[in-house]
Enzyme design. Structure first.
Site, short mmCIF file in Angstrom:
data_model
loop_
_atom_site.label_atom_id
_atom_site.label_comp_id
_atom_site.label_asym_id
_atom_site.label_seq_id
_atom_site.Cartn_x
_atom_site.Cartn_y
_atom_site.Cartn_z
N LYS A 17 40.99 29.15 -20.69
CA LYS A 17 40.76 27.98 -19.83
C LYS A 17 41.93 27.75 -18.88
O LYS A 17 41.75 27.37 -17.74
CB LYS A 17 40.53 26.73 -20.69
CG LYS A 17 39.26 26.81 -21.53
CD LYS A 17 39.06 25.57 -22.37
CE LYS A 17 39.98 25.48 -23.56
NZ LYS A 17 39.76 26.50 -24.60
N GLN A 225 40.71 23.30 -26.78
CA GLN A 225 39.86 23.86 -27.82
C GLN A 225 38.46 24.12 -27.25
O GLN A 225 38.36 24.42 -26.08
CB GLN A 225 39.82 22.97 -29.08
CG GLN A 225 41.14 22.92 -29.84
CD GLN A 225 42.08 21.85 -29.31
OE1 GLN A 225 41.66 20.76 -28.99
NE2 GLN A 225 43.34 22.18 -29.21
#
Ligand code: IMP
Length: 427
Positions: A17, A225
């Site tokens: 990410k 996460q």
């Protein structure tokens, strides 16, 4: 016109990410982290140099932009001070960071309890946490025994609240875990200093974001996460302690659901997991090892080797639904180069039955036998490709397969670790 992007992980984290945030970064005005804490590890490679953020938004690498740590985050002050001083040593500008006074603070006793609880759970019951005190800090938040950033910056409030909170923690530490109590001053004195250091950054981040949204600034909400680690919707109890799927962005910032313009779901071209818990497509053989080595699959926070395996379509469909994904950023496609046939799980066998849906029961998840389709691989280097059409036909077909199976367009493809090694299909 509102312009708010939410970026979330689709699998068990470590999808890359940080790199996607970094690529979008030049177009973004405000970067926000809103859940989790220093358990995250966002690795970004710029000009061949590796930078790892645990707590700060990855947007910190863009000079002059505003970075926000929202109320839903759990803030580890030591980690915060380490990361900021490292950045400032590179000549970054201080004015760019705002912290919510309502963010909870990860205290030393949270880290200690994280460790003690994991040890007490023992083999077979361990979660495999990052040891960063995340679970115990969120427990205190919901038990209303937490310390927020605003408590830390007022020494009297800190003294008053810490007195009874630490007393309670010491009961646990001494009576349940048979450890020595933590002396008050050893916690209070550093905490007071952390408060002083944090104070200049504290701002009404909800209002700041509200105004930014209403002015049409481009906001990027950086999820940490991923969906399958969500406290409610993930593989409980093998999850983290925050809302990692899209909904966490609203409680974690004070923005409203209709502020959102787009959800970008980050999918790694294969699957990895760190820590314990079910992982239906895990590969225990040579292919799993090859993915780990080729993909450098070792935890950015703990250095643990990541468990590796294949793409799981039913799991990803579940994740896409949960997050309301509008587009996919597909990462690390280059790692599949030279893998031979590429396995994709399309259904599972469970108790003699074929199922195509991600089961909600974690115990069942552990019993699934994946059914794979094997797609043809490729051996050509793809790390230089800037356009989709430049990739070998089989790599293109793999991407198209994912789009069709999930019914979500792949708008960005990572073909190497560097910021420039990316194929942009209109993200
Ligand atoms: P905790 O968040 O430290 O409580 O750990 C709970 C679970 O989430 C463990 O399985 C961790 O390995 C996993 N986890 C937490 N943060 C990350 C992350 O950033 N990437 C991947 N897994 C994570």
């Amino acid at each position: 016109m509102k312009n708010v992007d939410l970026l979330v992980g689709a699998q068990w984290g470590d999808e890359g990410k940080g790199k996607v945030v970094d690529i979008l970064g030049s177009e973004v005005d405000v970067f926000v982290r809103y859940q989790g804490g220093a358990n995250a590890g966002h690795t970004v490679v710029v000009d061949g140099q590796k930078v790892v953020f645990h707590l700060l938004p990855s947007g910190m690498l863009y000079p002059g932009k505003l970075c926000v740590l929202g109320n839903g985050l759990v803030l580890d002050p030591e980690q915060f001070l380490n990361e900021t001083s490292e950045l400032y040593a590179r000549g970054q500008d201080r004015a760019r960071l705002a912290i919510s006074p309502h963010a909870h603070v990860v205290m030393p006793y949270h880290k200690l309890l994280d460790k003690l609880q994991e040890e007490a759970r023992g083999k077979g019951r361990k979660i495999g946490t990052t040891g960063r005190g995340i679970g115990p800090c969120y427990v205190d938040k919901y038990a209303r025994s937490g310390l927020r950033v605003e408590d830390l910056i007022d020494p009297d409030v800190l003294r008053e609240r810490l007195t009874y909170i630490l007393d309670e923690k010491n009961q646990l530490i001494t009576k349940l875990y048979n450890q020595k109590p933590l002396p008050f001053d050893e916690i209070y004195e550093p905490a007071k200093k952390w408060g002083e250091a944090l104070a200049p950054y504290v701002a009404d981040t909800r209002e700041l974001l509200r105004r930014a949204v209403d002015e049409g600034q481009h906001i990027l909400l950086e999820g940490a996460q991923a969906a399958l680690l969500d406290i409610d919707h993930g593989t409980y109890p093998y999850v983290t302690s925050s809302s990692t799927s899209a909904s966490g962005a609203f409680t974690g910032t004070g923005l409203a659901p209709n502020d959102l313009t787009r959800v970008i779901s980050v999918v790694k071209a294969y699957t990895t997991r760190v820590g314990e818990g079910p992982f239906p497509t895990e590969d225990f053989g040579d292919d799993g090892e090859k993915l780990r080595q080729n993909g450098g699959e070792f935890g950015a926070t703990t250095g643990r080797p990541r468990r590796c395996g294949w793409l799981d379509i039913p799991g990803l469909r579940y994740s896409m639904e949960l997050n309301g994904a509008n587009v996919i950023a597909l990462t690390k496609l280059d790692v599949l180069t030279g893998m031979g046939g590429i396995k994709v799980c399309t259904s599972y066998d469970l108790d003699g039955e074929k199922i195509t849906k991600w089961p909600t029961d974690t115990r069942k998840l552990a019993e699934l036998k994946p059914n794979y389709e094997i797609l043809p691989g490729w051996n050509e280097d793809i790390t230089w490709c800037k356009k989709f059409e430049e990739m070998p036909a089989n790599a293109q077909a793999y991407v198209k397969y994912i789009e069709n199976a999930l019914n979500v367009p792949v708008a960005l493809i990572g073909v190497g670790p560097d910021r420039n090694q990316t194929i942009n299909r209109g993200i």
